[in-house]
Design a protein around this motif. Structure first.
Motif, mmCIF file in Angstrom:
data_model
loop_
_atom_site.group_PDB
_atom_site.id
_atom_site.type_symbol
_atom_site.label_atom_id
_atom_site.label_comp_id
_atom_site.label_asym_id
_atom_site.label_seq_id
_atom_site.Cartn_x
_atom_site.Cartn_y
_atom_site.Cartn_z
ATOM 1 N N ALA A 56 0.926 -1.100 -0.162
ATOM 2 C CA ALA A 56 0.130 0.009 0.080
ATOM 3 C C ALA A 56 0.882 1.229 -0.013
ATOM 4 O O ALA A 56 1.745 1.190 0.739
ATOM 5 C CB ALA A 56 -0.776 0.118 1.347
ATOM 6 N N VAL A 57 0.575 2.192 -0.605
ATOM 7 C CA VAL A 57 1.249 3.402 -0.989
ATOM 8 C C VAL A 57 0.312 4.599 -0.072
ATOM 9 O O VAL A 57 -0.604 4.970 -0.884
ATOM 10 C CB VAL A 57 1.802 3.805 -2.286
ATOM 11 C CG1 VAL A 57 2.289 5.025 -2.391
ATOM 12 C CG2 VAL A 57 2.380 2.959 -2.714
ATOM 13 N N GLY A 58 0.754 5.082 0.822
ATOM 14 C CA GLY A 58 -0.039 6.438 1.465
ATOM 15 C C GLY A 58 0.782 7.854 1.020
ATOM 16 O O GLY A 58 2.006 7.611 1.394
ATOM 17 N N GLY A 59 -0.019 8.856 0.921
ATOM 18 C CA GLY A 59 0.690 10.028 0.787
ATOM 19 C C GLY A 59 1.128 10.794 1.826
ATOM 20 O O GLY A 59 1.855 11.807 1.672
ATOM 21 N N CYS A 60 0.812 10.346 3.097
ATOM 22 C CA CYS A 60 1.312 10.908 4.230
ATOM 23 C C CYS A 60 1.012 10.134 5.456
ATOM 24 O O CYS A 60 0.269 9.106 5.209
ATOM 25 C CB CYS A 60 0.330 12.477 4.679
ATOM 26 S SG CYS A 60 -1.287 12.199 4.979
ATOM 27 N N PRO A 61 1.312 10.480 6.710
ATOM 28 C CA PRO A 61 1.120 9.657 7.948
ATOM 29 C C PRO A 61 -0.079 9.722 8.255
ATOM 30 O O PRO A 61 -0.457 9.027 9.394
ATOM 31 C CB PRO A 61 2.026 10.506 8.946
ATOM 32 C CG PRO A 61 2.995 11.291 8.137
ATOM 33 C CD PRO A 61 2.284 11.589 6.841
#
Length: 313
Positions: A151-156
């Motif tokens: 999974a790739v998340g843009g921020c915390p």
């Protein structure tokens, strides 16, 4: 209440065929004698209007006309009869679409909105598409000890739960003080959502607990904060019957190339060190995070890539 299996119709498709088409991305609908639900891969959680129309058209032609969206960002076309599986696949291929997403291999990549979101720090769609092409498509024939989710998340904010995946990528901005420009106004401290930014001797100061969300950087309007853009990686996350939170690597990755290489090395690590039937979380726990990070940050696994991919599981 006693379970009665007779409430569901008997499957008329041979068990070997049910298992075969499951590997293609068709899951049996147990409420029917011969129908399956097909998982259409979206590559990075995004499809075009033309692709959406094609999926809807395929659902009408070959299924019940219904489409369900899964937690892994695939579009599941409902109620395709066994005899319609091949025509369905052919129809999708004419529109550049494919089915899949099952079995002990790299699974479809999930992605948040990235830079289209006010909090997004990285272009998640672009990175997810590259991971999809390199490791979902490129490694599709590679059997692993178990499923492997990315999974790739843009921020915390972790909207797509990167740390509950086998590998999670999280956008990060590491704040850097510009001493001569910092006015000590405290705007950065007020902006910190987790309360770890402070002022020391009238200047911005941070702690090891900083999650690199970049809010302090955006709050500074006098140039007192610069930042290092990058990516954090977590390994060994798992969600399901047993839950494990992914552990963060200590290294801040500063380029997509570094991230892509690290993801490949994590896959190779799982194939090399994993035991059939165990999740990557168990592999990392068994060999230790320190050793896992050492292998992911070195080139040892890439140098042994052919050997690792050829070995029997």
């Amino acid at each position: 209440m006693r379970y009665d299996p007779s409430i569901y119709p008997k499957c008329t498709v041979p068990a070997a065929e049910v298992n075969r088409v499951k590997g293609l991305g068709f899951l049996r609908d147990k409420t029917t004698p011969d129908c399956f639900n097909a998982r259409v891969i979206t590559r990075n959680g995004k499809i075009t209007a033309d692709e959406m129309y094609a999926i809807a058209d395929a659902a009408r032609r070959f299924g019940t006309g219904e489409v369900a969206f899964t937690t892994r960002q695939t579009a599941e076309v409902q109620g395709i009869s066994f005899e319609n599986i091949q025509p369905f696949c052919h129809f999708l291929s004419m529109h550049g679409l494919m089915v899949g997403g099952t079995g002990p291999r790299v699974r479809p990549v999930v992605s948040c909105k990235g830079t289209t979101c006010v909090f997004g720090l990285i272009d998640t769609f672009s990175l997810s598409r590259k991971i999809h092409e390199l490791y979902y498509v490129g490694y599709h024939a590679v059997k692993l000890p178990h499923k492997f989710k990315i999974a790739v998340g843009g921020c915390p904010n972790n909207c797509v739960k990167p740390d509950l995946n086998d590998v999670g990528v999280i956008g990060a901005w590491k704040p850097v003080l510009v001493p001569d420009a910092c006015k000590g106004c405290g705007a950065c401290v007020k902006a910190c959502p987790i309360g770890v930014a402070t002022l020391q001797e009238g200047k911005f100061a941070n702690t090891k607990d900083c999650n690199k969300c970049g809010r302090c950087v955006r709050a500074c309007h006098v140039g007192g904060l610069d930042y290092i853009p990058g990516y954090r990686l977590t390994v060994g996350g798992r969600w399901g019957k047993q839950v494990a939170r992914g552990q963060a690597l200590s290294h801040l990755f500063t380029s997509e190339e570094e991230v892509l290489a690290a993801v490949e090395k994590a896959i190779l690590l799982f194939r090399d060190k994993g035991v059939a039937g165990e999740r990557f979380a168990d592999t990392v726990a068994r060999i230790g995070l320190e050793e896992a990070e050492r292998l992911i940050l070195s080139d040892e696994l890439l140098q042994r890539k052919d050997e690792i991919l050829e070995k029997a599981l």
